[in-house]
Design a protein around this motif. Structure first.
Motif, short mmCIF file in Angstrom:
data_model
loop_
_atom_site.label_atom_id
_atom_site.label_comp_id
_atom_site.label_asym_id
_atom_site.label_seq_id
_atom_site.Cartn_x
_atom_site.Cartn_y
_atom_site.Cartn_z
N PRO A 97 0.82 -1.21 0.00
CA PRO A 97 0.00 0.00 0.00
C PRO A 97 0.85 1.26 0.00
N ASP A 98 0.25 2.36 -0.40
CA ASP A 98 0.92 3.65 -0.24
C ASP A 98 1.08 3.95 1.24
N PHE A 99 1.91 4.94 1.54
CA PHE A 99 2.17 5.24 2.95
C PHE A 99 0.89 5.66 3.66
N ASN A 100 0.68 5.08 4.83
CA ASN A 100 -0.36 5.49 5.77
C ASN A 100 0.08 5.06 7.15
N THR A 143 -24.11 -3.24 4.67
CA THR A 143 -22.77 -3.15 4.09
C THR A 143 -21.79 -2.78 5.19
N GLU A 144 -20.70 -3.53 5.29
CA GLU A 144 -19.72 -3.24 6.35
C GLU A 144 -19.04 -1.90 6.09
N ASP A 149 -10.10 1.09 5.78
CA ASP A 149 -9.98 1.69 4.45
C ASP A 149 -9.62 3.17 4.55
N PRO A 150 -9.11 3.76 3.44
CA PRO A 150 -8.90 5.21 3.41
C PRO A 150 -10.23 5.91 3.58
N PRO A 151 -10.28 7.09 4.20
CA PRO A 151 -9.13 7.86 4.69
C PRO A 151 -8.82 7.62 6.16
#
Length: 223
Positions: A97-100, A143-144, A149-151
């Protein structure tokens, strides 16, 4: 207990419990829980979504303290490549993944040695002992709402402290009151119909049954 700071969220997770030690001996080895109540409390700072469940357990091995940070209760697993080397952000594979702030850790301390790099990590689910999933109901379908997830890149899974400090086995029952604090409940859920699914885990890694809250909106459970 972990404190996470975001532009939208401040999420300390607070617990209280009350109960009885050494109730009847026919209690289950695997913890059993029941849903009791949901409340929503607004304040001038962070608002609180408060869940109450009851529990029964024959061994009383419920709860984790601050010292419970070694396997299997470690917080993070550091991912490695085929050669056993830590995966760094500068040498990450395409599927990384991108940085988080959840998937990457800067300058982590591993075995009391600081690693001067940014490493790819995965949360260890056994670091927690209470697991909370959120579902939004729209058009009759649930729906969960995935906080990972982002953000948001976060979780409302948490840890409640040990209920019995001594290691000897004793049956216990009682209630856990679990407060999830956030600045964003109203802005995210507004008038949505929501339900929660909840599970706890003992120190032997036995997971309880899953309980489901009734459908609610924030206004319906506000006090």
């Amino acid at each position: 207990m972990k404190l996470k700071n975001y532009s939208l969220f401040v999420i300390p997770i607070l617990f209280t419990w009350s109960g009885c030690i050494s109730p009847p001996e026919n209690f289950p080895t695997v913890p059993e829980i029941e849903f009791k109540n949901m409340e929503f409390v607004q304040t001038t700072s962070a608002d609180s979504l408060i869940l109450t469940i009851s529990f029964r357990d024959s061994e009383g091995d419920l709860g984790l303290n601050a010292r419970d940070i070694f396997p299997p209760f470690n917080e993070l697993n550091y991912l490695t490549d085929n050669n056993g080397n830590y995966i760094t952000y500068s040498n990450r594979p395409e599927e990384a993944p991108d940085f988080n702030n959840r998937d990457w850790v800067i300058f982590p301390l591993i075995n009391n040695v600081e690693i001067p790099d940014t490493l790819w990590v995965a949360e260890n689910p056994d670091h927690y002992n209470i697991f909370v999933d959120f579902f939004i109901k729209r058009g009759g379908t649930y729906t969960e709402f995935d906080w990972s997830d982002p953000p948001y890149f976060t979780t409302f899974d948490g840890r409640f402290p040990r209920m019995l400090e001594e290691e000897r086995s004793r049956s216990i029952e009682g209630q856990i009151r679990y407060s999830m604090l956030s600045l964003g409940w109203n802005s995210i859920f507004r008038t949505d119909t929501v339900r929660l699914e909840v599970q706890i885990q003992d120190r032997s890694l036995n997971r309880s049954n899953v309980v489901t809250s009734p459908d609610f909106t924030l206004s319906q459970i506000e006090r």
